[in-house]
Design an enzyme around this catalytic site. Structure first.
Site, PDB file in Angstrom:
ATOM      1  N   HIS A 165       0.869  -1.182   0.000  1.00  0.00           N
ATOM      2  CA  HIS A 165       0.000   0.000   0.000  1.00  0.00           C
ATOM      3  C   HIS A 165       0.911   1.239   0.000  1.00  0.00           C
ATOM      4  CE1 HIS A 165      -3.651  -2.003   2.192  1.00  0.00           C
ATOM      5  NE2 HIS A 165      -4.019  -1.731   0.950  1.00  0.00           N
ATOM      6  N   CYS A 212      -2.208   2.709   9.174  1.00  0.00           N
ATOM      7  CA  CYS A 212      -3.219   1.730   8.744  1.00  0.00           C
ATOM      8  C   CYS A 212      -4.424   1.718   9.686  1.00  0.00           C
ATOM      9  CB  CYS A 212      -2.644   0.315   8.715  1.00  0.00           C
ATOM     10  SG  CYS A 212      -1.292   0.093   7.570  1.00  0.00           S
TER      11      CYS A 212
HETATM   12  N1  ARG Z   1      -3.653  -7.306   6.484  1.00  0.00           N
HETATM   13  C1  ARG Z   1      -4.082  -6.075   5.887  1.00  0.00           C
HETATM   14  C2  ARG Z   1      -4.048  -6.206   4.373  1.00  0.00           C
HETATM   15  O1  ARG Z   1      -3.125  -6.806   3.862  1.00  0.00           O
HETATM   16  C3  ARG Z   1      -3.241  -4.935   6.348  1.00  0.00           C
HETATM   17  C4  ARG Z   1      -3.725  -3.608   5.862  1.00  0.00           C
HETATM   18  C5  ARG Z   1      -2.821  -2.482   6.236  1.00  0.00           C
HETATM   19  N2  ARG Z   1      -3.408  -1.232   5.907  1.00  0.00           N
HETATM   20  C6  ARG Z   1      -2.767  -0.214   5.335  1.00  0.00           C
HETATM   21  N3  ARG Z   1      -3.379   0.919   5.233  1.00  0.00           N
HETATM   22  N4  ARG Z   1      -1.577  -0.343   4.826  1.00  0.00           N
HETATM   23  O2  ARG Z   1      -4.926  -5.767   3.694  1.00  0.00           O
END
Ligand code: ARG
Length: 281
Positions: A179, A273
């Site tokens: 991300h 996150c």
């Molecule tokens: N386990 C989640 C995923 O892979 C973690 C999300 C993390 N969120 C973020 N904004 N980077 O989707």
């Protein structure tokens, strides 16, 4: 640790702005599936410890004077704690999320419904796959948008059209930084900190031209999700393990607020996150 040239002549004077955040207590947190390289379902995670660490994050925001709203966690959605992925809220308008993986699909409508019922009636249900503020980071003049692992480039266009703000596409190339918010965070309305290795050569060149005074983070800071930080213009809530980046921030007039979110990192998440900003402007 490389530090780019001094950011601004006035780097010692930084002003915090009061923010409104939406968070989700990780009561049902677990690592039961693997959708990024950080997740190991065999090893799992401890929801009790995650809640305690998350409570400290929430307390840090409150102590800094920010408003924190909360959405009820839903059983069976272990990643719902990662509120940043739930939507993108800019100028009081909500661009809804549409998740890449089936395991998280139900989070999109849950966040959209909460926002609709809590003062944000203008919600666009997206046509294109996007994971909210995980891949969209809002600055004063531009929204930076990640693609490559989760959010579809067509969603960048969809968000630009709906929000009426210029959206700049950045391509992510390292699966650890799946991300945009794992590789870059806004320091202010017009500057950012980032880890160059997470981006394609073309996107690195775009970042260099847009942000000549950016703070450049080293790989060891990125590798503890140090770029998954939240800055209010002065204070930077950041994973405590990102020691080099914390020093750099300090040297540039910011006030680092270290937090320990080691349990949530087992799912690939950090402070940012866990935090969705609700922007009325
Ligand atoms: N386990 C989640 C995923 O892979 C973690 C999300 C993390 N969120 C973020 N904004 N980077 O989707």
């Amino acid at each position: 640790m490389t530090v780019s040239p001094a950011m601004e002549p006035t780097s010692a004077i930084r002003t915090a702005q009061r923010r409104h955040y939406l968070m989700c207590r990780p009561e049902h947190f677990a690592v039961t599936y693997k959708i990024n390289p950080w997740m190991d379902p065999e090893a799992g995670a401890d929801a009790g410890l995650a809640v305690a660490q998350w409570e400290a994050l929430r307390a840090a925001y409150v102590a800094l004077g920010h408003q924190v709203s909360m959405i009820d966690p839903i059983p069976g959605l272990p990643d719902m704690v990662f509120a940043a992925n739930g939507a993108l809220v800019v100028g009081g308008r909500v661009y809804g999320a549409s998740f890449t993986h089936a395991e998280r699909k139900a989070e999109g409508p849950a966040y959209a419904a909460w926002l609709r019922d809590n003062g944000f009636p203008e919600v666009l249900e997206p046509v294109h796959t996007n994971e909210g503020e995980g891949d969209f980071l809002t600055l004063d003049g531009v929204i930076l948008a990640g693609t490559g692992f989760r959010t579809d480039m067509a969603a960048h266009q969809e968000a630009q059209e709906f929000l009426g703000r210029p959206v700049v596409t950045l391509r992510l190339v390292d699966p650890r930084f799946y991300h945009l918010d794992t590789a870059l965070f806004p320091l202010s309305g017009d500057n950012v900190a980032y880890y160059p290795g997470a981006f394609s050569p073309g996107s690195r060149a775009v970042l260099e031209s847009l942000f000549p005074n950016a703070l450049i983070a080293a790989e060891e800071d990125a590798a503890v999700l140090g770029l998954n930080a939240v800055c209010d213009g002065r204070n930077v809530v950041i994973n405590a393990e990102a020691e080099g980046l914390i020093k750099t921030l300090d040297a540039n007039g910011f006030s680092p607020v270290p937090v320990d979110l080691s349990e949530l990192r087992k799912a690939g998440g950090g402070p940012k996150c866990c935090t969705l900003e609700l922007r009325t402007a």
